[in-house]
Design a protein around this motif. Structure first.
Motif, PDB file in Angstrom:
ATOM      1  N   HIS A  62       0.661  -1.030   0.004  1.00 46.99           N
ATOM      2  CA  HIS A  62       0.266   0.081   0.234  1.00 46.99           C
ATOM      3  C   HIS A  62       0.926   1.404  -0.328  1.00 46.99           C
ATOM      4  CE1 HIS A  62      -3.048   2.548   1.452  1.00 46.99           C
ATOM      5  NE2 HIS A  62      -3.440   2.793   0.783  1.00 46.99           N
ATOM      6  N   PRO A  63       1.052   1.963  -0.881  1.00 44.36           N
ATOM      7  CA  PRO A  63       1.397   3.906  -1.352  1.00 44.36           C
ATOM      8  C   PRO A  63       1.517   4.191   0.130  1.00 44.36           C
ATOM      9  CG  PRO A  63       0.475   3.011  -3.388  1.00 44.36           C
ATOM     10  CD  PRO A  63      -0.036   1.918  -2.245  1.00 44.36           C
ATOM     11  N   GLY A  64       0.337   4.175   1.017  1.00 43.91           N
ATOM     12  CA  GLY A  64      -0.141   5.066   2.313  1.00 43.91           C
ATOM     13  C   GLY A  64       0.221   4.405   3.235  1.00 43.91           C
ATOM     14  N   GLY A  65       1.232   3.136   3.304  1.00 42.98           N
ATOM     15  CA  GLY A  65       1.957   2.315   4.465  1.00 42.98           C
ATOM     16  C   GLY A  65       0.938   1.694   4.946  1.00 42.98           C
TER      17      GLY A  65
ATOM     18  N   GLU B 276     -15.424   7.092   4.007  1.00 46.95           N
ATOM     19  CA  GLU B 276     -15.090   8.465   3.864  1.00 46.95           C
ATOM     20  C   GLU B 276     -13.680   8.994   3.387  1.00 46.95           C
ATOM     21  OE1 GLU B 276     -15.817  12.620   6.784  1.00 46.95           O
ATOM     22  OE2 GLU B 276     -17.498  10.514   6.391  1.00 46.95           O
ATOM     23  N   ASP B 277     -12.919   8.081   4.535  1.00 51.38           N
ATOM     24  CA  ASP B 277     -11.259   7.817   4.400  1.00 51.38           C
ATOM     25  C   ASP B 277     -10.810   7.745   3.026  1.00 51.38           C
ATOM     26  OD1 ASP B 277     -11.141   8.508   6.989  1.00 51.38           O
ATOM     27  OD2 ASP B 277     -10.995   6.461   8.296  1.00 51.38           O
ATOM     28  N   PHE B 278     -11.337   6.793   2.238  1.00 53.01           N
ATOM     29  CA  PHE B 278     -11.082   6.304   0.619  1.00 53.01           C
ATOM     30  C   PHE B 278     -10.712   7.099   0.106  1.00 53.01           C
ATOM     31  CE2 PHE B 278     -11.624   4.061  -2.919  1.00 53.01           C
ATOM     32  CZ  PHE B 278     -10.801   3.136  -3.324  1.00 53.01           C
TER      33      PHE B 278
ATOM     34  N   HIS C 116      -7.942   8.241  -4.124  1.00 53.70           N
ATOM     35  CA  HIS C 116      -7.475   6.996  -4.812  1.00 53.70           C
ATOM     36  C   HIS C 116      -7.941   7.151  -7.171  1.00 53.70           C
ATOM     37  CE1 HIS C 116      -7.459   5.280  -0.730  1.00 53.70           C
ATOM     38  NE2 HIS C 116      -6.247   4.602  -1.491  1.00 53.70           N
ATOM     39  N   SER C 117      -6.864   6.935  -7.315  1.00 52.62           N
ATOM     40  CA  SER C 117      -6.297   6.824  -8.614  1.00 52.62           C
ATOM     41  C   SER C 117      -7.787   5.285  -9.336  1.00 52.62           C
ATOM     42  CB  SER C 117      -5.789   6.428  -9.190  1.00 52.62           C
ATOM     43  OG  SER C 117      -5.139   4.981  -8.570  1.00 52.62           O
TER      44      SER C 117
ATOM     45  N   ARG D  40      -8.868   1.627  -7.573  1.00 57.84           N
ATOM     46  CA  ARG D  40      -9.787   1.387  -7.388  1.00 57.84           C
ATOM     47  C   ARG D  40     -10.523   0.268  -8.558  1.00 57.84           C
ATOM     48  NH1 ARG D  40     -13.769   4.980  -5.210  1.00 57.84           N
ATOM     49  NH2 ARG D  40     -12.665   7.452  -5.835  1.00 57.84           N
ATOM     50  N   GLU D  41     -10.000  -0.706  -9.401  1.00 58.98           N
ATOM     51  CA  GLU D  41      -9.792  -1.706  -9.987  1.00 58.98           C
ATOM     52  C   GLU D  41      -9.161  -2.451  -9.271  1.00 58.98           C
ATOM     53  OE1 GLU D  41     -10.992  -2.882 -13.082  1.00 58.98           O
ATOM     54  OE2 GLU D  41     -11.842  -0.612 -12.617  1.00 58.98           O
ATOM     55  N   LEU D  42      -8.123  -2.188  -8.598  1.00 62.64           N
ATOM     56  CA  LEU D  42      -7.077  -3.176  -7.977  1.00 62.64           C
ATOM     57  C   LEU D  42      -8.197  -3.376  -6.267  1.00 62.64           C
ATOM     58  CD1 LEU D  42      -4.413  -4.635  -7.229  1.00 62.64           C
ATOM     59  CD2 LEU D  42      -3.416  -2.370  -5.836  1.00 62.64           C
ATOM     60  N   MET D  43      -8.496  -3.004  -6.144  1.00 56.85           N
ATOM     61  CA  MET D  43      -9.373  -3.379  -5.092  1.00 56.85           C
ATOM     62  C   MET D  43     -10.062  -4.885  -5.316  1.00 56.85           C
ATOM     63  SD  MET D  43     -10.833   0.174  -3.542  1.00 56.85           S
ATOM     64  CE  MET D  43     -12.024  -0.684  -2.504  1.00 56.85           C
ATOM     65  N   LYS D  44     -10.875  -4.505  -6.294  1.00 55.75           N
ATOM     66  CA  LYS D  44     -11.851  -6.220  -6.282  1.00 55.75           C
ATOM     67  C   LYS D  44     -10.600  -7.011  -6.026  1.00 55.75           C
ATOM     68  CE  LYS D  44     -13.771  -3.919 -10.450  1.00 55.75           C
ATOM     69  NZ  LYS D  44     -13.996  -3.311 -11.804  1.00 55.75           N
ATOM     70  N   ASP D  45      -9.567  -7.389  -6.348  1.00 52.44           N
ATOM     71  CA  ASP D  45      -8.921  -8.796  -6.332  1.00 52.44           C
ATOM     72  C   ASP D  45      -9.027  -8.807  -5.229  1.00 52.44           C
ATOM     73  OD1 ASP D  45      -8.064  -8.197  -8.844  1.00 52.44           O
ATOM     74  OD2 ASP D  45      -5.920  -7.343  -8.351  1.00 52.44           O
TER      75      ASP D  45
END
Length: 134
Positions: A40-43, A57-59, A64-65, A69-74
């Protein structure tokens, strides 16, 4: 054949809050991000702090790009069941059988009676002194 979606309660999702077992809920979807923590880029601390609640809300605030959002599906493992979507674990309601014992037994605790007993004792002593003087 359609993929079956696993349904979770918010209480179940809130149990997965460690680095070894980390689930995040965003917009009612449950993501197991345990294997993504190091990438995760944010740590990892950002993801761990987003556990135990719907952190949509935080997300969104993080901007996020589309790729993210596409990566989240995994990592999506299910959804929060609609009837449980707004339940907050910290606000559980106690039934009569589950009533905390500290409310029912507070009258039996010695400190509950200490102050009234001290006032009564001082009153008796003051009355006795006054009667002797006369």
């Amino acid at each position: 054949m359609p993929t079956l979606t696993r349904l979770y309660s918010m209480q179940e999702a809130a149990k997965h809050t460690t680095r070894e077992d980390c689930w995040v809920v965003i917009d009612g979807k449950v993501y197991d991000v345990t294997k993504y923590l190091d990438d995760h880029p944010g740590g990892d601390d950002v993801l761990i702090s987003a556990t135990g609640r719907d952190s949509a809300e935080d997300f969104e605030d993080a901007g996020h790009s589309k790729t993210a959002r596409e990566l989240m599906k995994d990592y999506c493992i299910g959804e929060i069941h609609e009837s449980c979507a707004n339940v907050i674990p910290e606000l559980e309601i106690f039934t009569k059988e589950e009533e905390p014992s500290n409310y029912t037994s507070m009258f039996n605790h010695p400190t509950f009676w200490a102050f009234p007993a001290a006032i009564l004792a001082l009153s008796v002593i003051a009355a006795a002194i006054r009667l002797r003087r006369g």
